[in-house]
Motif scaffolding. Structure first.
Motif, PDB file in Angstrom:
ATOM      1  N   PRO A 239      -4.006   0.263  -1.123  1.00 11.12           N
ATOM      2  CA  PRO A 239      -3.318   1.091  -0.231  1.00 11.12           C
ATOM      3  C   PRO A 239      -4.252   1.470   1.026  1.00 11.12           C
ATOM      4  O   PRO A 239      -5.523   1.356   0.761  1.00 11.12           O
ATOM      5  N   GLU A 240      -3.751   1.671   1.988  1.00 11.43           N
ATOM      6  CA  GLU A 240      -4.321   2.080   3.166  1.00 11.43           C
ATOM      7  C   GLU A 240      -5.513   3.218   3.067  1.00 11.43           C
ATOM      8  O   GLU A 240      -6.593   3.190   3.605  1.00 11.43           O
ATOM      9  N   GLU A 241      -5.012   4.069   2.066  1.00 13.44           N
ATOM     10  CA  GLU A 241      -6.047   5.457   1.975  1.00 13.44           C
ATOM     11  C   GLU A 241      -7.166   5.128   1.167  1.00 13.44           C
ATOM     12  O   GLU A 241      -8.415   5.800   0.944  1.00 13.44           O
ATOM     13  N   LEU A 242      -7.561   3.836   0.752  1.00 14.50           N
ATOM     14  CA  LEU A 242      -8.601   3.244  -0.209  1.00 14.50           C
ATOM     15  C   LEU A 242      -9.164   2.048   0.700  1.00 14.50           C
ATOM     16  O   LEU A 242     -10.144   1.372   0.313  1.00 14.50           O
ATOM     17  N   ILE A 243      -9.059   2.128   2.200  1.00 11.96           N
ATOM     18  CA  ILE A 243      -9.497   1.030   2.921  1.00 11.96           C
ATOM     19  C   ILE A 243     -10.374   2.022   4.197  1.00 11.96           C
ATOM     20  O   ILE A 243      -9.778   2.608   4.842  1.00 11.96           O
ATOM     21  N   TRP A 244     -11.589   1.701   4.285  1.00 17.14           N
ATOM     22  CA  TRP A 244     -12.271   2.260   5.250  1.00 17.14           C
ATOM     23  C   TRP A 244     -12.789   1.323   6.141  1.00 17.14           C
ATOM     24  O   TRP A 244     -13.014   0.113   6.122  1.00 17.14           O
ATOM     25  N   ASN A 245     -12.765   1.763   7.539  1.00 20.78           N
ATOM     26  CA  ASN A 245     -13.395   0.763   8.821  1.00 20.78           C
ATOM     27  C   ASN A 245     -14.733   1.381   9.095  1.00 20.78           C
ATOM     28  O   ASN A 245     -15.211   2.655   9.076  1.00 20.78           O
TER      29      ASN A 245
END
Length: 354
Positions: A239-245
């Motif tokens: 999910p997006e909350e486990l993706i860092w930029n």
């Protein structure tokens, strides 16, 4: 010193003046410098010695380029500021490959930043005869400037309509890496992603789905889709909350993102990093947080730069042929009629971190 004692700068002799002084044609003088095969060795040596005595160093290259419309220069446009590409191992290997081919072809290289603010008061894009564009420029207006030149263009790590492109199999390599890790951890815990320029913003932190760049212009987005597809194949989600930029592939950005990711609850059992620099930073954070790699955490990178091979433990990563990519890009731009667009293969190199 009296102003009258100052020496007046010596006026540069013209090709015509030198030819008259030596009693030969301007073509003979030009051939002595540029086409020695057209003269006997004795005549060329005589002309060059006389030119040296007269202080003449050869035809003006700027004037020649105006006459012929050619400069003998390949422009290499870089997606980021110039300095970044000398800190990034993948970029330096690519430029090494380009340089090797251009050296052999006796062709010069002009490095050009892919940011519009460098071009407002100058027109350096008009200088090269042809261009390699390494990564999509941050400002689309820069591409528009190149297109107006109507000169050969080869794009690398993205595609541009009506031009040759050179890419690597980002999706396939990333999916292979993710599958390798997911088979190991099974359902033991979540998987997090340390991404690289997934969004237009320079922030370092979690992403929002709506901010993601399009896969057509972002190799990082292609890698992210591969990670997610692999997770889906294993009955999981990223999910997006486990993706860092991160903004740049560097130590500082990687440390900040990895520290946030490894502080999440529950803590990820694997980090899928979009570059080796980010993976090595994550490994350092894991040590600082007393997280055992690979027992408690698995880490994979992308690129297989030399530092990843020398790291201890060694970084499991996706190899892309950066030097060969540079060589091929240079060959394509010098002889575009001999080539078609290409996608180079990648390969997973398994080491200690996974």
């Amino acid at each position: 010193m009296n102003k009258n004692d100052k020496k007046t700068p010596k006026k540069r002799m013209t090709l015509k003046a030198v030819a008259e002084a030596l009693g030969v044609s301007t073509a003979t003088i030009s051939n002595a410098f540029n086409r020695p095969d057209q003269l006997s060795a004795n005549l060329r040596d005589h002309i060059l010695k006389e030119c040296e005595r007269l202080g003449y160093n050869g035809p003006n290259p700027a004037a020649r380029s105006l006459r012929t419309g050619a400069t003998g220069i390949v422009g290499v446009m870089l997606a980021e500021r110039l300095a970044y590409n000398f800190r990034d191992g993948c970029a330096t290997e690519f430029l090494q490959g380009v340089s090797e081919v251009l050296d052999d072809a006796r062709t010069n290289m002009l490095l050009m930043p892919g940011r519009d603010d460098f071009y407002h008061l100058q027109s350096m894009e008009s200088i090269p005869d042809r261009y390699i564009v390494y990564g999509p420029p941050r400002d689309i207006s820069v591409i528009e400037r190149l297109e107006r030149q109507q000169k050969p263009v080869v794009t690398v790590d993205f595609s541009l309509k009506n031009h040759l492109s050179l890419n690597v199999d980002n999706y396939g390599g990333a999916k292979q890496a993710a599958n390798h890790v997911l088979k190991q951890i099974g359902s033991q815990g979540p998987v997090a992603v340390i991404g690289l320029r997934l969004i237009q913003s320079d922030i370092i932190g979690r992403i929002r789905e709506t901010e993601l760049l399009d896969a057509g212009v972002s190799i990082s987005r292609q890698r992210l889709e591969a990670y997610r597809d692999a997770a889906a194949d294993h009955g999981m989600q990223i999910p997006e909350e486990l993706i860092w930029n991160t903004h740049e592939s560097n130590w500082a950005d990687g440390v900040k993102a990895a520290r946030e990711a490894l502080s999440a609850i529950p803590r990820p059992r694997a980090l899928l990093c979009m570059s080796d620099q980010l993976a090595m930073a994550a490994l350092s954070v894991a040590r600082d947080m007393s997280i055992s790699v690979p027992d408690q955490l698995r880490i994979v990178g992308f690129d297989d730069i030399p530092e990843a091979r020398r790291s201890h433990p060694g970084i499991t990563t996706v190899y892309q042929p950066s030097i060969e990519k540079g060589r091929l890009a240079a060959m394509m731009v010098l002889n575009p009629e001999r080539f078609e667009s290409r996608v180079l293969p990648t390969q997973l190199h398994v080491r200690e971190t996974a």
